[in-house]
Design an enzyme around this catalytic site. Structure first.
Site, PDB file in Angstrom:
ATOM      1  N   ASP A  37      45.755  42.481  24.756  1.00 59.65           N
ATOM      2  CA  ASP A  37      45.761  43.287  25.949  1.00 59.65           C
ATOM      3  C   ASP A  37      46.233  44.495  26.070  1.00 59.65           C
ATOM      4  OD1 ASP A  37      44.742  40.932  27.321  1.00 59.65           O
ATOM      5  OD2 ASP A  37      46.843  40.202  27.827  1.00 59.65           O
ATOM      6  N   LYS A  58      42.570  44.835  30.419  1.00 57.53           N
ATOM      7  CA  LYS A  58      42.117  45.848  31.462  1.00 57.53           C
ATOM      8  C   LYS A  58      42.842  46.896  31.614  1.00 57.53           C
ATOM      9  CE  LYS A  58      44.204  43.328  35.189  1.00 57.53           C
ATOM     10  NZ  LYS A  58      44.166  42.506  36.465  1.00 57.53           N
ATOM     11  N   MET A 171      53.609  44.050  39.199  1.00 55.33           N
ATOM     12  CA  MET A 171      52.310  44.357  39.376  1.00 55.33           C
ATOM     13  C   MET A 171      52.339  44.581  41.017  1.00 55.33           C
ATOM     14  SD  MET A 171      50.420  41.405  37.191  1.00 55.33           S
ATOM     15  CE  MET A 171      51.534  40.381  37.398  1.00 55.33           C
TER      16      MET A 171
END
Length: 256
Positions: A37, A58, A171
């Site tokens: 990742d 991402k 997040m």
């Protein structure tokens, strides 16, 4: 049922390459394929020099692979290559989709295993001398995602704002204004807040303030994702420890 191939979901730790476990390193050394990742320190890939290495993370909303494609890639590579290591930042079972990927692989007849990692939710604050609990200040802590699957603010944050616990939000930078509003509504404008960007890495940045001042500090320091938000009086421990360290150094200088 005959199983073919294996998936091991491995936690890479919070960012510092030295904060990976010995078991994780040994697992990487035995990998045929490593799917990693965006938050993984790429220096860790050196432990798997002979493995096929595929970036599936991402960055800023741009996906190298959609989750369904990652699931299919895990299964296809496990069946064609053998041992697939899915390398994830922090701990794979803390908002990492590690459990989902293991379930999918197991349903397709793949053997699965997990190697836990050091979670950024605890280690990033600790790296800045912020404990998530401290006797007399905080008896518990919440670790909450700032953004749900539906891209909305988690309802648990409203519940956490009512408690005396330390609140750790992952997040959550895009929802910071909403988070602050919840704590302000509970009369907690002076509760200490820390925001740590790129924790435990050379790019680490930290902003310290209160519920009422932290947004200005974010603008001043241009703090962005990936970042962790810590809300609670334990944040003030950092300043106290730093003061004690300075005093200790001053005493050593005087003694010399």
């Amino acid at each position: 049922m005959l199983r073919k191939g294996k998936l091991t979901v491995v936690g890479a730790g919070p960012g510092d390459a030295e904060l990976i476990t010995l078991k994780a390193i040994k697992t990487l050394q035995g990998a045929a394929v490593v799917l990693y990742d965006a938050l993984v320190n790429i220096d860790l890939l050196e432990y798997a020099p002979n493995a096929e290495q595929i970036f599936v993370g991402k960055r800023k909303g741009c996906y190298a692979y959609q989750q369904e494609q990652i699931n299919d890639l895990i299964v296809s590579r496990a069946k064609s290559h053998g041992h697939v290591v899915r390398l994830k930042g922090g701990d794979p079972f803390v908002f990492g989709r590690g459990a989902e990927e293991m379930e999918f692989a197991a349903q397709q007849g793949i053997d699965v295993a997990i190697v836990p990692g050091i979670s950024s939710s605890l280690s990033v604050p600790a790296n800045q001398n912020i404990p998530v609990t401290k006797r007399g200040l905080s008896e518990s802590f919440w670790v909450i995602t700032g953004t749900t699957k539906e891209h909305e603010l988690s309802k648990d944050i409203a519940l956490a704002a009512k408690s005396s616990a330390t609140v750790i939000i992952l997040m959550g930078m895009s929802k910071l204004k909403e988070v602050i509003a919840l704590f302000m509504a509970e009369g907690k404008s002076e509760i200490a807040v820390a925001i740590i960007q790129d924790g435990t890495t050379k790019r680490e940045k930290i902003g310290i303030g209160t519920v009422s001042t932290i947004e200005a500090k974010v603008l001043e320091l241009q703090l962005t994702n990936p970042a962790i938000i810590i809300i609670g009086e334990v944040v003030r421990h950092r300043e106290k420890i730093n003061e004690l360290i300075v005093q200790s150094h001053e005493l050593e200088t005087l003694e010399i």
